[in-house]
Design a protein around this motif. Structure first.
Motif, mmCIF file in Angstrom:
data_model
loop_
_atom_site.group_PDB
_atom_site.id
_atom_site.type_symbol
_atom_site.label_atom_id
_atom_site.label_comp_id
_atom_site.label_asym_id
_atom_site.label_seq_id
_atom_site.Cartn_x
_atom_site.Cartn_y
_atom_site.Cartn_z
ATOM 1 N N GLY A 83 119.064 -12.189 -30.489
ATOM 2 C CA GLY A 83 118.946 -10.994 -31.328
ATOM 3 C C GLY A 83 119.438 -9.766 -30.604
ATOM 4 O O GLY A 83 120.063 -8.881 -31.183
ATOM 5 N N SER A 84 119.189 -9.686 -29.291
ATOM 6 C CA SER A 84 119.640 -8.545 -28.481
ATOM 7 C C SER A 84 121.157 -8.527 -28.384
ATOM 8 O O SER A 84 121.786 -7.475 -28.425
ATOM 9 C CB SER A 84 119.029 -8.614 -27.080
ATOM 10 O OG SER A 84 117.634 -8.478 -27.148
ATOM 11 N N LYS A 85 121.772 -9.701 -28.249
ATOM 12 C CA LYS A 85 123.240 -9.780 -28.161
ATOM 13 C C LYS A 85 123.881 -9.379 -29.470
ATOM 14 O O LYS A 85 124.926 -8.742 -29.486
ATOM 15 C CB LYS A 85 123.667 -11.209 -27.791
ATOM 16 C CG LYS A 85 123.362 -11.571 -26.368
ATOM 17 C CD LYS A 85 123.818 -12.993 -26.077
ATOM 18 C CE LYS A 85 123.432 -13.409 -24.672
ATOM 19 N NZ LYS A 85 123.824 -14.812 -24.404
ATOM 20 N N ALA A 86 123.261 -9.744 -30.591
ATOM 21 C CA ALA A 86 123.813 -9.416 -31.903
ATOM 22 C C ALA A 86 123.792 -7.906 -32.147
ATOM 23 O O ALA A 86 124.694 -7.364 -32.779
ATOM 24 C CB ALA A 86 123.063 -10.148 -32.995
ATOM 25 N N LYS A 87 122.766 -7.226 -31.627
ATOM 26 C CA LYS A 87 122.642 -5.772 -31.815
ATOM 27 C C LYS A 87 123.597 -5.023 -30.895
ATOM 28 O O LYS A 87 124.053 -3.952 -31.223
ATOM 29 C CB LYS A 87 121.202 -5.319 -31.530
ATOM 30 C CG LYS A 87 120.232 -5.789 -32.574
ATOM 31 C CD LYS A 87 118.829 -5.305 -32.229
ATOM 32 C CE LYS A 87 117.820 -5.824 -33.231
ATOM 33 N NZ LYS A 87 116.466 -5.401 -32.896
#
Length: 88
Positions: A83-87
């Motif tokens: 989720g952090s990489k997607a943001k």
């Protein structure tokens, strides 16, 4: 809520003369460990709130529970990292 948890063969230690006074006290208590695996520290639950405990059946049961909780934690870590990489 916190306490001492002893895993061992009850009968083996209960018959030991040197441990008799200690086991006399211990054996007055329930011999099944009751946990609420979904609860984290610090808890928001009050002491008199009703919960459905999970009763641990011996050392093997504790091992299974710990492995399940570790797998859930690892899955949450991976999901959080993705989720952090997607943001970003």
């Amino acid at each position: 809520r916190l306490g001492l948890y002893i895993f061992g063969r009850r009968q083996l230690f209960a018959d030991c003369y040197e441990l008799a006074p200690t086991f006399k006290t211990l054996l007055k208590r329930p011999d099944k460990l009751a946990l609420v695996p979904t609860e984290t520290l610090p808890t928001k639950r009050k002491q008199d709130d009703k919960v459905t405990p999970y009763f641990v059946e011996g050392l093997t049961g504790m091992s299974v529970l710990v492995n399940q909780l570790v797998a859930q934690w690892e899955a949450q870590q991976v999901k959080g990292a993705q989720g952090s990489k997607a943001k970003g």
